[in-house]
Structures are given as structure tokens and as C-alpha cells.
Design a protein around this motif. Structure first.
Motif, PDB file in Angstrom:
ATOM      1  N   ILE A 212       0.835  -1.205   0.000  1.00  0.00           N
ATOM      2  CA  ILE A 212       0.000   0.000   0.000  1.00  0.00           C
ATOM      3  C   ILE A 212       0.869   1.255   0.000  1.00  0.00           C
ATOM      4  CG2 ILE A 212      -1.627   1.335   1.386  1.00  0.00           C
ATOM      5  CD1 ILE A 212      -2.860  -1.339   2.260  1.00  0.00           C
ATOM      6  N   ALA A 213       1.953   1.213   0.798  1.00  0.00           N
ATOM      7  CA  ALA A 213       2.855   2.371   0.835  1.00  0.00           C
ATOM      8  C   ALA A 213       3.515   2.587  -0.534  1.00  0.00           C
ATOM      9  CB  ALA A 213       3.915   2.170   1.909  1.00  0.00           C
ATOM     10  N   GLU A 214       3.917   1.505  -1.179  1.00  0.00           N
ATOM     11  CA  GLU A 214       4.500   1.634  -2.512  1.00  0.00           C
ATOM     12  C   GLU A 214       3.489   2.197  -3.510  1.00  0.00           C
ATOM     13  OE1 GLU A 214       5.923  -2.170  -3.576  1.00  0.00           O
ATOM     14  OE2 GLU A 214       7.575  -2.199  -2.107  1.00  0.00           O
ATOM     15  N   LEU A 215       2.248   1.726  -3.420  1.00  0.00           N
ATOM     16  CA  LEU A 215       1.225   2.243  -4.327  1.00  0.00           C
ATOM     17  C   LEU A 215       0.955   3.721  -4.066  1.00  0.00           C
ATOM     18  CD1 LEU A 215      -1.304  -0.758  -4.328  1.00  0.00           C
ATOM     19  CD2 LEU A 215       0.264  -0.072  -6.165  1.00  0.00           C
ATOM     20  N   GLN A 216       0.950   4.099  -2.787  1.00  0.00           N
ATOM     21  CA  GLN A 216       0.753   5.515  -2.478  1.00  0.00           C
ATOM     22  C   GLN A 216       1.882   6.369  -3.037  1.00  0.00           C
ATOM     23  OE1 GLN A 216       0.314   5.618   1.768  1.00  0.00           O
ATOM     24  NE2 GLN A 216      -1.892   5.091   1.715  1.00  0.00           N
ATOM     25  N   GLN A 217       3.114   5.909  -2.916  1.00  0.00           N
ATOM     26  CA  GLN A 217       4.238   6.650  -3.483  1.00  0.00           C
ATOM     27  C   GLN A 217       4.144   6.721  -5.008  1.00  0.00           C
ATOM     28  OE1 GLN A 217       7.778   4.768  -2.080  1.00  0.00           O
ATOM     29  NE2 GLN A 217       7.464   5.401   0.077  1.00  0.00           N
ATOM     30  N   LEU A 218       3.728   5.597  -5.623  1.00  0.00           N
ATOM     31  CA  LEU A 218       3.587   5.598  -7.075  1.00  0.00           C
ATOM     32  C   LEU A 218       2.488   6.559  -7.522  1.00  0.00           C
ATOM     33  CD1 LEU A 218       4.391   4.385  -9.799  1.00  0.00           C
ATOM     34  CD2 LEU A 218       2.738   2.545  -9.382  1.00  0.00           C
ATOM     35  N   ILE A 219       1.389   6.561  -6.772  1.00  0.00           N
ATOM     36  CA  ILE A 219       0.287   7.488  -7.095  1.00  0.00           C
ATOM     37  C   ILE A 219       0.748   8.929  -6.944  1.00  0.00           C
ATOM     38  CG2 ILE A 219      -1.965   8.279  -6.322  1.00  0.00           C
ATOM     39  CD1 ILE A 219      -2.595   5.338  -5.610  1.00  0.00           C
ATOM     40  N   GLN A 220       1.506   9.206  -5.870  1.00  0.00           N
ATOM     41  CA  GLN A 220       1.981  10.563  -5.650  1.00  0.00           C
ATOM     42  C   GLN A 220       2.959  10.982  -6.752  1.00  0.00           C
ATOM     43  OE1 GLN A 220       0.782  12.487  -3.349  1.00  0.00           O
ATOM     44  NE2 GLN A 220       2.098  14.267  -3.773  1.00  0.00           N
ATOM     45  N   ALA A 221       3.826  10.059  -7.170  1.00  0.00           N
ATOM     46  CA  ALA A 221       4.782  10.391  -8.239  1.00  0.00           C
ATOM     47  C   ALA A 221       4.054  10.649  -9.549  1.00  0.00           C
ATOM     48  CB  ALA A 221       5.783   9.247  -8.402  1.00  0.00           C
ATOM     49  N   ARG A 222       3.059   9.813  -9.862  1.00  0.00           N
ATOM     50  CA  ARG A 222       2.303  10.022 -11.093  1.00  0.00           C
ATOM     51  C   ARG A 222       1.479  11.308 -11.018  1.00  0.00           C
ATOM     52  NH1 ARG A 222       0.113   4.054 -12.977  1.00  0.00           N
ATOM     53  NH2 ARG A 222       2.200   3.155 -13.313  1.00  0.00           N
ATOM     54  N   LYS A 223       1.017  11.625  -9.843  1.00  0.00           N
ATOM     55  CA  LYS A 223       0.265  12.870  -9.670  1.00  0.00           C
ATOM     56  C   LYS A 223       1.172  14.074  -9.944  1.00  0.00           C
ATOM     57  CE  LYS A 223      -2.427  15.468  -6.293  1.00  0.00           C
ATOM     58  NZ  LYS A 223      -2.928  15.501  -4.880  1.00  0.00           N
ATOM     59  N   LEU A 224       2.371  14.029  -9.385  1.00  0.00           N
ATOM     60  CA  LEU A 224       3.308  15.119  -9.627  1.00  0.00           C
ATOM     61  C   LEU A 224       3.691  15.196 -11.103  1.00  0.00           C
ATOM     62  CD1 LEU A 224       5.613  14.696  -6.479  1.00  0.00           C
ATOM     63  CD2 LEU A 224       3.809  16.410  -6.848  1.00  0.00           C
ATOM     64  N   ALA A 225       3.903  14.017 -11.697  1.00  0.00           N
ATOM     65  CA  ALA A 225       4.245  14.017 -13.120  1.00  0.00           C
ATOM     66  C   ALA A 225       3.096  14.579 -13.954  1.00  0.00           C
ATOM     67  CB  ALA A 225       4.582  12.585 -13.566  1.00  0.00           C
ATOM     68  N   TRP A 226       1.875  14.233 -13.620  1.00  0.00           N
ATOM     69  CA  TRP A 226       0.723  14.757 -14.340  1.00  0.00           C
ATOM     70  C   TRP A 226       0.594  16.264 -14.152  1.00  0.00           C
ATOM     71  CZ3 TRP A 226      -2.457  13.472 -18.043  1.00  0.00           C
ATOM     72  CH2 TRP A 226      -3.649  14.160 -18.189  1.00  0.00           C
ATOM     73  N   GLN A 227       0.858  16.724 -12.952  1.00  0.00           N
ATOM     74  CA  GLN A 227       0.817  18.174 -12.710  1.00  0.00           C
ATOM     75  C   GLN A 227       1.902  18.887 -13.515  1.00  0.00           C
ATOM     76  OE1 GLN A 227       1.133  18.611  -8.467  1.00  0.00           O
ATOM     77  NE2 GLN A 227      -1.047  18.061  -8.100  1.00  0.00           N
ATOM     78  N   ALA A 228       3.068  18.255 -13.594  1.00  0.00           N
ATOM     79  CA  ALA A 228       4.152  18.879 -14.377  1.00  0.00           C
ATOM     80  C   ALA A 228       3.789  18.918 -15.846  1.00  0.00           C
ATOM     81  CB  ALA A 228       5.449  18.108 -14.160  1.00  0.00           C
ATOM     82  N   ILE A 229       3.233  17.851 -16.362  1.00  0.00           N
ATOM     83  CA  ILE A 229       2.817  17.830 -17.766  1.00  0.00           C
ATOM     84  C   ILE A 229       1.729  18.870 -18.016  1.00  0.00           C
ATOM     85  CG2 ILE A 229       1.702  16.418 -19.516  1.00  0.00           C
ATOM     86  CD1 ILE A 229       3.128  14.006 -18.315  1.00  0.00           C
ATOM     87  N   THR A 230       0.797  18.967 -17.126  1.00  0.00           N
ATOM     88  CA  THR A 230      -0.274  19.950 -17.279  1.00  0.00           C
ATOM     89  C   THR A 230       0.290  21.366 -17.281  1.00  0.00           C
ATOM     90  OG1 THR A 230      -1.775  18.433 -16.154  1.00  0.00           O
ATOM     91  CG2 THR A 230      -2.456  20.724 -16.317  1.00  0.00           C
ATOM     92  N   LYS A 231       1.278  21.619 -16.445  1.00  0.00           N
ATOM     93  CA  LYS A 231       1.887  22.936 -16.389  1.00  0.00           C
ATOM     94  C   LYS A 231       2.608  23.244 -17.695  1.00  0.00           C
ATOM     95  CE  LYS A 231       4.986  25.740 -13.576  1.00  0.00           C
ATOM     96  NZ  LYS A 231       5.878  25.759 -12.391  1.00  0.00           N
TER      97      LYS A 231
END
Length: 244
Positions: A212-231
């Protein structure tokens, strides 16, 4: 009670015969009481009768190899009943019966003999029926066979059988301690199995938490990557709109 023409004794009807057969004779003055006293006097011969019955039951299988040398308890019981009936008839002989009713015997000897024969026959039939009812109600045949089987199986055991010492505390301890030790071993085995199951469950829970912790980190990394792409997309759109 004398019959006409020297005829034999009048036979009772079926209903009376059945009722008389089922009614026990009591009282010390009648033949029933005297027969009981005679049977009691012959009680000292009971052991001899049982031994003779067992010997007779055992002797029946000498010539037949299919019959066991040692008679079963059901056979001994049947032989004892037959011996008891013989002893009972012997104790209540016709001579004693005639002595009880001496006056009637002098007047009607043939009728006295007929009454005696009927009485003995009905007494034996009644006793056999009662014993058969007891055997059927108590399921004695099965119990006798089961007891014979237990005795046969016990012959193979060379260890001495348990006997009470006379001290209740020691007897209870000797009987309960092995059972309690065996139960404790069983509980310890069950406890180890449960502990092993709990350990495996705890490991699976920890592994699940790590996942679960790994999935949370992966979700957070993808979220940041998506925010960067959106920017970057927004900045790119702005660059296209500025020349206008």
C-alpha cells in the motif's frame, strides 16, 4: 369337586387359563409359598448348578470344531435357566404337591396329577416368557456377545490390568494425570499451530502495508508528473496565444 362318571378334571376356559398362568401364587400355605421355600432351601446348590450348566454348554462343542471350546455367556445363561427350571421342578415335586393337598389327593388322585402337570407346565412357560421379555428389553444377547468379544480381546494384553489401591486421591491422580498430560500436549500442539497461523497472517498484513505504501508513493509520483505535464501544456498554450 368330584366329577360325574369318573371323567377327568374339567378344563378351564382359555381366558381363565391365561389369567391363572399370568397370576403369581403367593402365601405360605399354598403350593406357591411352599415351592418358594423349597427353592430357597435348594439355593445352596446354585453354584453347582451354574458350574454344571457351564460344563454342559462347554461339552456340547467337543465333537463340533465349529463351536468354540469356551461357551459364550449367552449359552451359559440359557443353560443356567434350564438348570434352574429343572431344580425348581425337582424342589416342587408331585409328592410335595400331593402332601399339600392330601385330602383332595385321596379323593381325586388323577385330577390332582392333572392339576399338578398343568401347574408345572404353565409355571415353566410363564418363567420362560418372563426371561425372554427381560432378554429382549435389556438386549442381553448383544451385551453378552459384546462382553465375550471384550474378554477375547483382553487375552492378548500382557500388561496387568488397573486395580484400585484403596486411596481415592492416588486412584484419581493415576487415572486423571495421563489424561491431563495428553490433553496438555494436544493444547500445546494447537497453540503452536495457531501461533504459526498468526505469524503468517502478520507477515501478510505487513507485506500488504508495504504494498500500500509503494502504491501511495507511485500514485503521488504520477500525480506530480501529471501536474508537471499539465503545467508545460499550459505554458505551451500561452506561447501560441502571445503573438496574436
Amino acid at each position: 369337586m368330584r366329577t360325574e362318571g369318573g371323567a377327568g378334571p374339567a378344563q378351564p376356559s382359555n381366558g381363565r387359563a391365561a389369567s391363572r398362568r399370568r397370576q403369581p401364587m403367593s402365601g405360605s400355605g399354598g403350593p406357591g409359598g411352599r415351592w418358594k421355600m423349597a427353592a430357597a432351601r435348594s439355593g445352596a446348590e446354585g453354584d453347582e448348578a451354574v458350574a454344571a450348566a457351564a460344563a454342559a454348554a462347554a461339552g456340547n462343542g467337543d465333537g463340533d470344531p465349529s463351536v468354540p471350546a469356551t461357551p459364550g455367556r449367552a449359552q451359559v445363561f440359557a443353560a443356567v435357566v434350564d438348570t434352574f427350571l429343572e431344580k425348581l421342578v425337582t424342589a416342587g415335586s408331585y409328592q410335595r404337591f400331593a402332601n399339600c393337598y392330601r385330602c383332595f389327593y385321596k379323593l381325586q388322585p388323577e385330577m390332582t396329577r392333572s392339576i399338578y402337570d398343568q401347574f408345572v407346565s404353565q409355571l415353566q412357560t410363564s418363567i420362560k416368557e418372563e426371561i425372554q421379555e427381560v432378554k429382549e428389553e435389556g438386549n442381553l444377547e448383544v451385551l453378552f456377545n459384546s462382553l465375550d468379544k471384550i474378554v477375547e480381546e483382553a487375552k492378548d494384553h500382557k500388561e496387568p490390568a488397573w486395580r484400585p489401591s484403596g486411596i481415592p486421591e492416588e486412584d484419581v491422580r493415576s487415572a486423571m494425570v495421563p489424561y491431563l498430560l495428553k490433553h496438555r500436549s494436544y493444547l500445546q500442539k494447537v497453540l503452536k499451530e495457531k501461533e504459526e497461523e498468526n505469524r503468517k497472517v502478520a507477515e501478510s498484513v505487513l507485506a500488504g502495508r508495504d504494498r500500500i505504501a509503494e502504491l501511495q508513493q507511485l500514485i503521488q509520483a504520477r500525480k506530480l508528473a501529471w501536474q508537471a505535464i499539465t503545467k508545460e501544456q499550459r505554458e505551451l498554450i500561452r506561447t501560441f496565444r502571445e503573438p496574436q
